[in-house]
Design a protein around this motif. Structure first.
Motif, short mmCIF file in Angstrom:
data_model
loop_
_atom_site.label_atom_id
_atom_site.label_comp_id
_atom_site.label_asym_id
_atom_site.label_seq_id
_atom_site.Cartn_x
_atom_site.Cartn_y
_atom_site.Cartn_z
N VAL A 66 0.84 -1.20 0.00
CA VAL A 66 0.00 0.00 0.00
C VAL A 66 0.88 1.25 0.00
CG1 VAL A 66 -2.07 -1.04 1.00
CG2 VAL A 66 -0.26 -0.19 2.52
N GLY A 67 2.14 1.08 -0.42
CA GLY A 67 3.03 2.22 -0.60
C GLY A 67 3.72 2.71 0.63
N LEU A 68 3.79 1.90 1.68
CA LEU A 68 4.41 2.33 2.93
C LEU A 68 5.78 1.71 3.10
CD1 LEU A 68 1.40 2.05 5.40
CD2 LEU A 68 2.32 4.12 4.35
N SER A 69 6.65 2.40 3.79
CA SER A 69 7.97 1.90 4.12
C SER A 69 7.98 1.42 5.56
CB SER A 69 9.02 3.01 3.95
OG SER A 69 10.23 2.65 4.58
N LYS A 70 8.74 0.37 5.84
CA LYS A 70 8.85 -0.12 7.21
C LYS A 70 9.55 0.89 8.11
CE LYS A 70 8.76 -5.04 6.09
NZ LYS A 70 9.49 -6.33 6.15
N ASN A 71 10.20 1.90 7.51
CA ASN A 71 10.89 2.92 8.29
C ASN A 71 10.00 4.12 8.63
OD1 ASN A 71 13.35 1.52 8.24
ND2 ASN A 71 13.77 2.27 6.17
N HIS A 72 8.71 4.02 8.30
CA HIS A 72 7.82 5.14 8.60
C HIS A 72 7.65 5.31 10.11
CE1 HIS A 72 6.58 5.01 4.38
NE2 HIS A 72 6.08 6.21 4.60
N PHE A 73 7.48 6.51 10.52
CA PHE A 73 7.02 6.78 11.86
C PHE A 73 6.13 8.03 11.79
CE2 PHE A 73 11.18 8.59 11.24
CZ PHE A 73 11.14 9.86 11.78
N PHE A 74 5.31 8.25 12.81
CA PHE A 74 4.23 9.22 12.71
C PHE A 74 4.30 10.22 13.84
CE2 PHE A 74 2.94 4.90 11.56
CZ PHE A 74 2.93 5.05 10.19
N LYS A 75 4.16 11.46 13.51
CA LYS A 75 4.23 12.52 14.51
C LYS A 75 2.98 12.50 15.38
CE LYS A 75 4.88 17.48 15.09
NZ LYS A 75 5.06 18.76 14.41
N ALA A 76 3.16 12.52 16.68
CA ALA A 76 2.03 12.55 17.61
C ALA A 76 1.53 13.98 17.72
CB ALA A 76 2.44 12.01 18.97
N ALA A 77 0.82 14.42 16.71
CA ALA A 77 0.36 15.81 16.66
C ALA A 77 -0.49 16.13 17.88
CB ALA A 77 -0.44 16.04 15.38
N GLY A 78 -0.17 17.24 18.54
CA GLY A 78 -0.95 17.66 19.69
C GLY A 78 -0.42 17.15 21.01
N ALA A 79 0.49 16.17 20.96
CA ALA A 79 0.97 15.58 22.22
C ALA A 79 1.70 16.60 23.08
CB ALA A 79 1.90 14.40 21.91
N ALA A 80 2.42 17.52 22.44
CA ALA A 80 3.18 18.52 23.21
C ALA A 80 2.26 19.49 23.93
CB ALA A 80 4.12 19.27 22.27
N LYS A 81 1.04 19.59 23.46
CA LYS A 81 0.07 20.49 24.06
C LYS A 81 -0.77 19.80 25.13
CE LYS A 81 -0.33 23.05 19.71
NZ LYS A 81 -1.27 23.50 18.63
N GLY A 82 -0.45 18.54 25.39
CA GLY A 82 -1.19 17.82 26.41
C GLY A 82 -2.47 17.20 25.92
N THR A 83 -2.71 17.21 24.60
CA THR A 83 -3.92 16.60 24.06
C THR A 83 -3.59 15.21 23.55
OG1 THR A 83 -3.49 17.58 21.89
CG2 THR A 83 -4.86 18.85 23.44
N HIS A 84 -4.62 14.51 23.06
CA HIS A 84 -4.43 13.15 22.56
C HIS A 84 -3.63 13.18 21.26
CE1 HIS A 84 -7.27 11.56 25.49
NE2 HIS A 84 -8.12 12.50 25.15
N PRO A 85 -2.70 12.23 21.07
CA PRO A 85 -2.04 12.11 19.76
C PRO A 85 -3.10 11.88 18.68
CG PRO A 85 -0.93 10.75 21.40
CD PRO A 85 -2.20 11.23 22.02
N ARG A 86 -2.95 12.54 17.55
CA ARG A 86 -3.97 12.49 16.50
C ARG A 86 -3.81 11.25 15.62
NH1 ARG A 86 -8.23 16.14 16.72
NH2 ARG A 86 -8.29 16.28 14.45
N VAL A 87 -4.91 10.55 15.41
CA VAL A 87 -4.96 9.43 14.48
C VAL A 87 -5.34 9.96 13.11
CG1 VAL A 87 -6.10 7.23 13.95
CG2 VAL A 87 -5.65 7.87 16.34
N THR A 88 -4.72 9.43 12.07
CA THR A 88 -5.08 9.80 10.71
C THR A 88 -5.60 8.57 9.97
OG1 THR A 88 -2.75 9.57 10.09
CG2 THR A 88 -3.57 11.80 10.50
N TYR A 89 -6.26 8.84 8.86
CA TYR A 89 -7.03 7.80 8.17
C TYR A 89 -7.02 8.10 6.69
CZ TYR A 89 -11.71 6.15 6.52
OH TYR A 89 -12.76 5.61 5.82
#
Length: 288
Positions: A85-108
C-alpha cells in the motif's frame, strides 16, 4: 468514527507520514519532459487481488460472509506487506498535539470505498487510541501492517443482560492482547469475534481495515462508543442485584466479562482524513 479532512500526506523527514514509492526523477529538461518522467506506483498483485475478492464477496447486507470467503480474504491479507500500500517499514508518525497535552492524533486514508465495502488504513502515533466502538451489522478484517498495538475487544452477552436501572450491559471479553506486525489477520463479525474493539498504539502503527459493509448512518450502521468497567465493579458475585446476570457468571470467570456503558463521542474519536497516495487499484467497468 468522526473523520476530519486534513489534506494530503506529509514528508517523513519531518517525523511525519509519507508514501515511499511515488517518486520523480530529477532532470534539467523542460517541465513538460519532467512531467512525463513521473513514476507512479504500480498496483501490487496482492492489493488488486484483495479488491477483486472483496467485490465478489461483499453484497452490502449485514450477514457475515461464509467461512470459505472469510478464509480467502484472510489468506490474501496475511500476505500483505506495508509496501503493498506504498508504505515503508521505516515510517514513523508525529504525535500531533501531544506537546500540548492533548491526545495524539490518528489519521485515516481510504484506498477504496463503495456501498458494499471499504479498504482503509489508520495511522496511529505512539500512545494514540481509537476508543472502544462497535461495528453494527458489519464484518471487519484487520491487518496490522506496522508497529505494536494493544487490542481490547468485547461481544455482548446474549440474551441481553443489564444492570438494574442502569444503561450498562454485560459483555464478554474477547481479546485483551498485544500484537506486533507481521501477524495474522483478525476478523470480527456482526455479533461475534469482538465486534466492539479499542486500539492503543504502543509504537507507531499502521492498520489496514476491510469493512463489509462500511459505516452508513442512513442504513442503520452508525458508530457507537463505550466505556468499559470491570465485572467486579458492579457485580458482587453473591447473588445481589440482577440475579439472572450473577447466575450466568461464576466468580472465577469475572475477569472474562465487563460492563459497557454507551457514551457520547469522545474527544479522541476525531480522526483526520488524509489523501491516499499509494498504488491505485484497477477498477473494471463493473463496480459495486
Amino acid at each position: 468514527m468522526m473523520v476530519v479532512d486534513a489534506g494530503g500526506l506529509v514528508e517523513h523527514v519531518n517525523n511525519r507520514v509519507r508514501y515511499a514509492n511515488k517518486t520523480m526523477k530529477k532532470s534539467n529538461r523542460s517541465c513538460k519532459k519532467r512531467r512525463r518522467e513521473v513514476v507512479f506506483p504500480r498496483v501490487p498483485e496482492v492489493l488488486q487481488q484483495l479488491f477483486v475478492s472483496c467485490r465478489e464477496i461483499f453484497k452490502g447486507h449485514g450477514a457475515a460472509p461464509p467461512a470459505s470467503d472469510v478464509n480467502k480474504l484472510c489468506n490474501i491479507l496475511d500476505k500483505m506487506k506495508p509496501e503493498d500500500v506504498g508504505l515503508s517499514k521505516n515510517h514513523f508518525f508525529k504525535a500531533a498535539g501531544a506537546a500540548k497535552g492533548t491526545h495524539p492524533r490518528v489519521t485515516y486514508t481510504t484506498i477504496y470505498q463503495c456501498s458494499d465495502f471499504s479498504l482503509c488504513i489508520f495511522f496511529l502515533p505512539e500512545k494514540a487510541v481509537i476508543p472502544l466502538h462497535n461495528h453494527p451489522a458489519m464484518t471487519v478484517f484487520t491487518k496490522l501492517l506496522l508497529g505494536t498495538m494493544h487490542i481490547k475487544s468485547y461481544d455482548w452477552v446474549h440474551p441481553k443482560h443489564s444492570m438494574p436501572s442502569s444503561p450498562m450491559r454485560l459483555a464478554r471479553l474477547k481479546a485483551n492482547s498485544v500484537y506486533t506486525a507481521p501477524c495474522d489477520t483478525s476478523v470480527l463479525y456482526p455479533t461475534t469475534g469482538g465486534n466492539m474493539h479499542e486500539f492503543t498504539a504502543m509504537t507507531p502503527c499502521a492498520v489496514l481495515d476491510v469493512l463489509g459493509p462500511p459505516y452508513s448512518k442512513q442504513d442503520g450502521r452508525d458508530c457507537s462508543y463505550y466505556k468499559d468497567f470491570p465485572y467486579s465493579a458492579f457485580s458482587s458475585g453473591d447473588g445481589d442485584g440482577d440475579g439472572e446476570t450473577t447466575a450466568t457468571v461464576r466468580e472465577e470467570e469475572g475477569d472474562c466479562f465487563g460492563w459497557l456503558e454507551e457514551i457520547e463521542v469522545p474527544e479522541n474519536a476525531e480522526i483526520d482524513r488524509i489523501q491516499y497516495l499509494g498504488p491505485q487499484i484497477v477498477q473494471t467497468t463493473t463496480t459495486c
